[in-house]
Structures are given as C-alpha cells and as structure tokens.
Design an enzyme around this catalytic site. Structure first.
Site, PDB file in Angstrom:
ATOM      1  N   GLU A 152       0.822  -1.198   0.000  1.00 40.79           N
ATOM      2  CA  GLU A 152       0.000   0.000   0.000  1.00 40.79           C
ATOM      3  C   GLU A 152       0.861   1.255   0.000  1.00 40.79           C
ATOM      4  OE1 GLU A 152      -4.135  -1.246   2.140  1.00 40.79           O
ATOM      5  OE2 GLU A 152      -2.482  -0.851   3.497  1.00 40.79           O
TER       6      GLU A 152
ATOM      7  N   CYS B 152       3.420   8.538   1.125  1.00 40.35           N
ATOM      8  CA  CYS B 152       3.951   7.564   2.083  1.00 40.35           C
ATOM      9  C   CYS B 152       4.063   6.227   1.349  1.00 40.35           C
ATOM     10  CB  CYS B 152       2.985   7.462   3.267  1.00 40.35           C
ATOM     11  SG  CYS B 152       3.439   6.200   4.475  1.00 40.35           S
TER      12      CYS B 152
ATOM     13  N   CYS C  70       1.889  -2.525  15.524  1.00 41.31           N
ATOM     14  CA  CYS C  70       1.844  -2.142  14.112  1.00 41.31           C
ATOM     15  C   CYS C  70       1.119  -3.200  13.292  1.00 41.31           C
ATOM     16  CB  CYS C  70       3.271  -1.959  13.589  1.00 41.31           C
ATOM     17  SG  CYS C  70       3.357  -1.633  11.821  1.00 41.31           S
TER      18      CYS C  70
ATOM     19  N   CYS D 267      -0.380   5.923   9.963  1.00 42.44           N
ATOM     20  CA  CYS D 267       0.854   5.245  10.359  1.00 42.44           C
ATOM     21  C   CYS D 267       0.588   3.929  11.064  1.00 42.44           C
ATOM     22  CB  CYS D 267       1.645   6.130  11.315  1.00 42.44           C
ATOM     23  SG  CYS D 267       2.848   7.115  10.464  1.00 42.44           S
TER      24      CYS D 267
HETATM   25  N1  SAH Z   1       9.613   0.099   9.646  1.00 40.70           N
HETATM   26  C1  SAH Z   1       9.788   1.520   9.685  1.00 40.70           C
HETATM   27  C2  SAH Z   1       8.808   2.313   8.835  1.00 40.70           C
HETATM   28  C3  SAH Z   1       7.355   1.927   8.835  1.00 40.70           C
HETATM   29  S1  SAH Z   1       6.270   2.472  10.095  1.00 40.70           S
HETATM   30  C4  SAH Z   1       9.731   2.014  11.099  1.00 40.70           C
HETATM   31  O1  SAH Z   1       9.322   1.261  11.963  1.00 40.70           O
HETATM   32  O2  SAH Z   1      10.160   3.127  11.350  1.00 40.70           O
HETATM   33  C5  SAH Z   1       6.265   4.202  10.174  1.00 40.70           C
HETATM   34  C6  SAH Z   1       6.001   4.714  11.590  1.00 40.70           C
HETATM   35  O3  SAH Z   1       4.691   4.358  12.078  1.00 40.70           O
HETATM   36  C7  SAH Z   1       6.965   4.115  12.597  1.00 40.70           C
HETATM   37  O4  SAH Z   1       7.433   5.126  13.448  1.00 40.70           O
HETATM   38  C8  SAH Z   1       6.094   3.131  13.335  1.00 40.70           C
HETATM   39  O5  SAH Z   1       6.597   2.806  14.576  1.00 40.70           O
HETATM   40  C9  SAH Z   1       4.793   3.884  13.397  1.00 40.70           C
HETATM   41  N2  SAH Z   1       3.660   3.039  13.744  1.00 40.70           N
HETATM   42  C10 SAH Z   1       3.519   1.722  13.524  1.00 40.70           C
HETATM   43  N3  SAH Z   1       2.341   1.290  13.973  1.00 40.70           N
HETATM   44  C11 SAH Z   1       1.694   2.354  14.493  1.00 40.70           C
HETATM   45  C12 SAH Z   1       0.433   2.543  15.085  1.00 40.70           C
HETATM   46  N4  SAH Z   1      -0.426   1.529  15.220  1.00 40.70           N
HETATM   47  N5  SAH Z   1       0.102   3.782  15.517  1.00 40.70           N
HETATM   48  C13 SAH Z   1       0.965   4.802  15.343  1.00 40.70           C
HETATM   49  N6  SAH Z   1       2.167   4.693  14.772  1.00 40.70           N
HETATM   50  C14 SAH Z   1       2.544   3.486  14.349  1.00 40.70           C
END
Ligand code: SAH
Length: 369
Positions: free
Chosen positions: A100, A119, A133, A357
């Site tokens: 996505e 994104c 996540c 995110c």
């Molecule tokens: N793998 C990378 C990039 C993808 S996630 C990383 O972890 O940085 C992008 C951002 O979204 C990251 O900071 C991640 O921790 C955050 N994120 C993941 N799940 C989330 C959620 N359920 N709520 C808010 N932020 C989240």
C-alpha cells in the site's frame, strides 16, 4: 508462508541509471538515445502510455514499453479519506504480493504552502514484528525492488499532475518511507530508490533529498551506512520507549541494538548529514506515556539535533492498546519542552481508512473489489 520465489520483479527503467538504460536500449538493437527519450517521457512529462511517446517511432513504442516499462504495480483499489485529500492505494505486484501507499495533500494555510506527501512501502509485509503495528502482524512477504519502490511515487506524481486528486493539479513534494516494511532491512533497493528519486529528469523525478524521510526501527549498522551515502535524506528513528526494558517489547529488534546504540547512531547521522533526526514515538495509553518516561526521553535527547514526533497510537484490529489520554499527551509534550527538546504531535491522516501510520496491512479482502 515463505515459499521460495524464483522470479524477480521485471526490470524497469526505474531500476536503472540513465547510462544503464542506454546500454539496455543498445542490447535491444536500438540507438541509445531512445532510452533518453522514454526517460524524459516517464520522469519529465509523466507520460506512461507509450501512445503518448510521440518522439519515438510508433513501431518501436510497444517494444520499448515491454522491455523498459513493464507494469509493476496494478491498482487493486483505492480509498479516500479527509474529503478526498488522503488517498490510499492497494497495489498488486507481479507475483501477487500486495503493498500500500498513501497520498496526503495539505492545502495551503496561513503558516505553510500547499504540499503533497507520498507515504510509500519498501517491503511487502515486514519482519520487525512490532506488536502495535498492523503490518508487523502478518510478517514479511518479500523485499520490493528499486523500481517497485520508485513507481509508487511516480503513480502518485502522475495522478497529481493529471488533476485526478481532490485539490487540483499538483506535484509530489515530500516522500516518507513510512508505509509497509523496514527500509533498512531492504537496504540496497531502498538506496537505489533514493538515488533514482533524487536524480533530475530524465534520470529521475528530481525530488530533493531533503524532502525525503526514511524511517527505521534502528538497524544500527545500516544507519551508519546510510550516513555515509552522501544523500542528505531525513532519518526518522522509531524509538517508542526511552528504556530498554519497555523497548524490547515494543520494538523487538531492540534486543539486538539497544536504545543507547540506536540513539548514538541517530546522533551520528545528524552530525554527518547536518540533518535534524526525527524521533518517532507512538503514544500508547498507560504503556509508554508516563511522565517519568517523558523526562527520561528528554534527558537522552537534550541538546541534540533531533525533533520528537509524537504519534497518537492508531489502534490496530484486535489490539488491547489505544492512544493516550489528551492530558497525558499534553504532559508528555510539556516535559519534553522543559528539557528544551523540539516536539510536535502528528496528525492522524487517513485513520478512518486504515491509512494512518502503522495501519497498512494489505489483506486478501482487497482482492475482492
Ligand atoms: N519500519 C519503519 C517504517 C514503517 S512504520 C519504522 O518502523 O520506522 C512508520 C512509523 O509508524 C513508525 O514510526 C512506526 O513505529 C509507526 N507506527 C507503527 N504502527 C503504528 C500505530 N499503530 N500507531 C501509530 N504509529 C505506528
């Protein structure tokens, strides 16, 4: 699920430098300048339909398209939120893997000019297994190729240019590697994509490295390697906890590289690139949002070239966790500020279409419509 995959994604213009494209054209028995022509169409004029490559002889177009611009991303469906200003696209890759990307438009207001952020994903799925996540829950399907990564941006650039998105014609301003996947676990393809995206037309779309953010859980050797690439992209580090005990559970790779090491790598990145590093911190109610953790984080970051991005947790299906209370969030912000640390709370664009995110989790449901 990790069935052996023999086939690689087809080679695409976006995988190659301009010099490599010229070689490729010659291998196909065509003059090298044909590669320049279709590169200009693709990245400069944003024309993906070979019928529009009017400077290329008609008889040659299909062959060039076949060899250099095979379809890599097939749109399965797109969903809109925020009155059409947020668009999430679900793509099927050549082997059926799903990823996505999300386009977010921010109209001009008193403080800033209009901007468009894409994104993008760097892997189908993710192997980092962070429990909050959505992407982490299904595990890693596979790495994406350089062109598969780049083409998410080009698809957004084309639909903006054609005025297909609410808000009128526009251009891609910012790119964030915050979709599916851990960019630093697919290092070569991601760095290839960074080179391509920051190259001027006809080599690439010419997006400034300063407008690109690469977000990572903190793979320390890769952060150090990225700092040495000479690409001044912004680094974002997903910290989520200032102490190892909690971070071990929220970001499991912390058992390999500790908070101290991750932060040292982040500070090193800031020193080398002179770019302010973004520290990502999803505020999870009663899990990581206590005043004592805000103070500890403030102490660790005080005086450093960093900026804290607090993300209200976007709850994922089936999770018992939720976003912090408003008053705890405010207290967290206040305590960081007391330490002189710059902090903002991120808006949660697209949360109603699971486009915010951490909510990207391409499911088979998407295949039905
Ligand atoms: N793998 C990378 C990039 C993808 S996630 C990383 O972890 O940085 C992008 C951002 O979204 C990251 O900071 C991640 O921790 C955050 N994120 C993941 N799940 C989330 C959620 N359920 N709520 C808010 N932020 C989240």
């Amino acid at each position: 699920m990790a069935a052996p995959r023999r086939k690689k994604p087809p080679l695409h213009l976006s995988d190659l430098t301009l010099a490599q494209r010229r070689e490729r054209a010659q291998e196909l028995g065509l003059p090298a300048f044909r590669a320049d022509q279709i590169s200009r169409q693709w990245f400069g004029r944003l024309v993906d339909d070979p019928a529009g490559w009017t400077d290329v002889p008609e008889a040659m177009r299909a062959r060039l398209a076949d060899q250099l611009t095979p379809a890599l991303l097939t749109l399965v469906r797109s969903q809109e939120a925020d009155k059409g200003l947020t668009v999430k696209s679900l793509w099927r890759l050549f082997d059926g893997a799903l990823v996505e990307s999300v386009l977010m438009r921010y109209p001009a207001d008193g403080r800033s000019r209009a901007r468009n952020t894409v994104c993008i994903s760097s892997q189908a799925g993710c192997g980092m297994n962070c429990p909050f996540c959505a992407t982490g829950q299904a595990g890693l399907t596979r790495n994406m190729s350089t062109a598969e990564i780049v083409e998410q941006v080009m698809a957004a650039a084309r639909s903006l240019a054609r005025g297909e998105v609410v808000g009128g014609p526009g251009r891609v301003g910012n790119i964030v590697f915050m979709g599916m996947g851990e960019p630093m676990a697919n290092y070569d393809a991601v760095v290839g994509a960074l080179h391509r995206l920051t190259s001027q037309a006809p080599e690439g779309p010419g997006i400034s490295a300063r407008s690109i953010t690469v977000s990572t859980v903190g793979l320390v050797p890769r952060i150090e390697q990225l700092a040495a690439e000479g690409l001044p992209v912004t680094l974002a580090v997903s910290l989520h906890a200032p102490d190892d005990e909690l971070r071990d559970t929220l970001v499991p790779i912390n058992t390999r590289w500790k908070v101290r090491e991750v932060l040292d790598a982040a500070f090193g990145y800031a020193r080398v690139t002179r770019r302010r590093v973004s520290i990502e911190y999803a505020l999870i109610r009663d899990v990581n949002d206590q005043a004592a953790r805000a103070d500890l984080l403030g102490k660790l970051l005080k005086g450093r070239l960093v900026h804290v991005n607090l993300i209200p947790l976007n709850p994922t299906p089936g999770s018992q966790w939720t976003a912090s209370r408003r008053k705890d969030e405010q207290e967290f912000v206040r305590r960081l500020q007391n330490h002189g640390v710059a902090v903002t709370v991120r808006d949660t664009r697209g949360s109603d279409i699971d486009g915010a995110c951490g909510q990207l989790a391409a499911s088979d449901e998407g295949m039905e419509s």
